[in-house]
Design an enzyme around this catalytic site. Structure first.
Site, PDB file in Angstrom:
ATOM      1  CD1 TRP A 101      17.196  -0.472-102.373  1.00 21.21           C
ATOM      2  CD2 TRP A 101      15.142  -0.679-101.488  1.00 21.21           C
ATOM      3  NE1 TRP A 101      16.684   0.791-102.193  1.00 21.21           N
ATOM      4  CE2 TRP A 101      15.432   0.695-101.645  1.00 21.21           C
ATOM      5  CE3 TRP A 101      13.915  -1.051-100.938  1.00 21.21           C
ATOM      6  CZ2 TRP A 101      14.533   1.697-101.285  1.00 21.21           C
ATOM      7  CZ3 TRP A 101      13.011  -0.056-100.582  1.00 21.21           C
ATOM      8  CH2 TRP A 101      13.328   1.295-100.757  1.00 21.21           C
ATOM      9  CG  ASN A 102      11.495  -0.937-105.203  1.00 25.11           C
ATOM     10  OD1 ASN A 102      12.163  -1.673-105.912  1.00 25.11           O
ATOM     11  ND2 ASN A 102      10.727   0.012-105.693  1.00 25.11           N
ATOM     12  CE  LYS A 125      25.088  -4.396-107.980  1.00 20.90           C
ATOM     13  NZ  LYS A 125      24.318  -4.377-106.725  1.00 20.90           N
ATOM     14  N   PRO A 126      21.750  -8.255-107.678  1.00 19.02           N
ATOM     15  CG  PRO A 126      21.324  -9.684-105.867  1.00 19.02           C
ATOM     16  CD  PRO A 126      22.202  -9.528-107.085  1.00 19.02           C
ATOM     17  CB  ALA A 127      19.482  -3.805-104.229  1.00 19.01           C
ATOM     18  N   GLY A 181      16.329   1.197-111.312  1.00 20.73           N
ATOM     19  CA  GLY A 181      16.963   1.918-110.208  1.00 20.73           C
ATOM     20  C   GLY A 181      16.882   3.405-110.458  1.00 20.73           C
ATOM     21  CD  GLU A 203      10.911   0.836-113.632  1.00 17.65           C
ATOM     22  OE1 GLU A 203      10.895   2.022-113.217  1.00 17.65           O
ATOM     23  OE2 GLU A 203      10.725  -0.147-112.914  1.00 17.65           O
ATOM     24  CB  CYS A 237       9.763   3.430-109.466  1.00 15.29           C
ATOM     25  SG  CYS A 237       9.298   1.861-110.167  1.00 15.29           S
ATOM     26  CD  GLU A 335      10.944   7.974-107.374  1.00 14.27           C
ATOM     27  OE1 GLU A 335      12.165   7.902-107.602  1.00 14.27           O
ATOM     28  OE2 GLU A 335      10.145   7.097-107.726  1.00 14.27           O
ATOM     29  CD  GLU A 412      11.528  -4.612-116.489  1.00 15.68           C
ATOM     30  OE1 GLU A 412      10.956  -4.244-115.453  1.00 15.68           O
ATOM     31  OE2 GLU A 412      12.680  -5.080-116.494  1.00 15.68           O
TER      32      GLU A 412
END
Ligand code: ADP
Length: 433
Positions: A101-102, A125-127, A181, A203, A237, A335, A412
């Site tokens: 989601w970030n 699929k998004p968050a 994620g 990632e 992240c 984190e 990426e």
């Protein structure tokens, strides 16, 4: 049943795919205001940052549109008379993309763009916290001419995340998973997709160190830390999670930093002056508060912040600087994903490198020094996929983004970014003489 949309997209001329990607890029830029608004309302980052994210995400689409024209193969120097050997690169097939989601736009754009450029089709699929931006992006992709069936998105609640992607993990037609994620979910996806041996790009989480040596330009280090740590309220992240400051400059650096952090404006994303918005949800803010409380109970000194801001809403947290951080505190190994800077003290270079590398993670790392020999030494010794040297802003579509150790694998962006979506086929033709 064989895939239906994939063969036609795979066999399209690269130029046709490139045209579609360029049109998609143009539509993203044209609709930047609406996308920016959607990102900020959905995710909470201030408008100015939302705008930056739209342009950042769009830059990957333009980049991979150009890269799609450069998917070269090799003619291998002849080994035997009458035999021609070559290597060509082909799209891996259907790609499943799962995103956090970030960065609700950039994370999915930088997976879809290389996949489509390579000739793959996508299921995504998004968050659960931010499905709307991703859906808007896919709508624009269809408007740009992505054919029916080539790009498909589903959304699901957190509870339904497992069943939503279970079929993809088990289906042998899905040849690749690209995921951004948390590390536990990345490991789960690797395990579950092992049955059909899919290619994976993961990632995952980081625990980025940020080291300030005695010989650093302190003003530049403070500016770099503010830029890297407080972007998206610390919910990235690559943002520094542990700040190591050498004893000779510790107090001065702490003072300079605390003064700048105390001046950051916390407000809803809709406030044009906002620099830090709300955190994403209750789970996130509870973790931040737990980390700060734990650190304080173990002797950390609050230089600024250290509290929730209920007058603004239930998910606001004051930007925080903690001095006297130690390695028995939760925030040193997990984190925090929020606007909290813990300052650890160190005496010599070897100690800083040992502490920086003492984590299972290895995504981003940063250090500030003006000694050229030290720069070379430290850059080589840090165990991380990304190293910021006297620089806090690292993101670029032209650079390879990804980690080592339990931060995952795959890259990426950059000229390497297409490799994850291609497989190499060796052709050996005989009987030519
Ligand atoms: P975060 O802690 O930032 O939410 P997650 O790794 O939990 O990170 O989530 C990132 C993405 O992975 C989201 O789209 C989420 O819905 C999805 N997800 C979470 N758990 C699973 C799972 N077990 N299987 C598949 N997807 C998952």
């Amino acid at each position: 049943m064989p895939p239906r949309a994939f063969p036609a997209w795979r066999d399209a001329l690269p130029k046709d795919r490139v045209d579609v990607l360029h049109r998609w890029h143009a539509l993203m830029v044209e609709n930047a205001d609406a996308l920016d608004r959607l990102i900020s309302l959905e995710q909470g980052k201030p408008f100015a940052e939302g705008r930056g994210e739209v342009m950042y995400g769009a830059s990957y689409v333009a980049w991979f549109a150009d890269e799609a024209t450069r998917i070269y193969g090799d003619l291998i120097p002849q080994q035997q008379r009458g035999k021609r050997m070559s290597a060509i690169r082909e799209p891996v097939g259907i790609v499943a993309a799962i995103t956090p989601w970030n960065f609700p736009l950039a994370m999915i754009a930088r997976k879809i763009a290389p996949a489509l450029a390579a000739g793959c089709t996508v299921v995504g699929k998004p968050a659960e916290d931010t499905p709307l931006t991703a859906l808007a992006l896919v709508m624009l992709a269809h408007e740009a001419g992505v054919p029916t069936g080539v790009l498909n998105l589903i959304s699901a609640s957190r509870e339904n995340a497992v069943p939503a992607v279970a079929d993809w993990l088990a289906d042998s037609r899905v040849r690749k998973i690209t995921f951004t994620g948390s590390t536990p979910v990345g490991k789960y996806l690797a395990r579950e997709s092992a049955g059909t041996l899919k290619k994976l790009s993961l990632e995952l989480g980081g625990n980025a160190p940020f080291i300030v040596f005695d010989d650093a330009d302190l003003d530049a280090a403070v500016a770099g830390l503010l830029a890297s740590k407080f972007r998206n309220g610390g919910q990235t992240c690559v943002c520094p999670n542990r700040v190591y400051v050498q004893s000779g400059v510790y107090e001065r650096f702490a003072d300079l930093l605390a003064t700048r952090v105390a001046a950051l404006k916390v407000a809803p994303a809709t406030d044009p002056a906002a620099q830090i918005g709300p955190m994403i949800n209750a789970r996130a803010i509870d973790k931040i508060a737990r980390h700060v409380d734990d650190a304080v109970s173990r002797g950390a000194r609050v230089l600024t912040g250290g509290k929730r801001l209920p007058e603004l809403g239930p998910t606001y947290y004051a930007p925080t600087v903690l001095a006297d951080a130690t390695h028995d505190m939760q925030l040193s190994c997990e984190e925090t994903f929020g606007p909290v800077v813990p300052l650890f003290r160190f005496d010599d270079e070897a100690e800083a490198i040992r502490a920086a590398n003492d984590t299972p993670f290895g995504l981003a790392s940063y250090f500030y020094s003006q000694d050229v020999r030290r720069i070379d030494r430290v850059a080589r010794q840090l165990e991380a996929g990304i190293v910021g040297i006297n620089e806090g802003a690292l993101a670029s579509e032209a650079a390879p983004f990804g980690g080592v150790k339990e931060s995952g694998y795959g890259r990426e962006g950059s000229k390497y970014g297409l490799d994850d979506y291609l497989s190499i086929k060796y052709l050996c033709q005989g009987g030519l003489e």
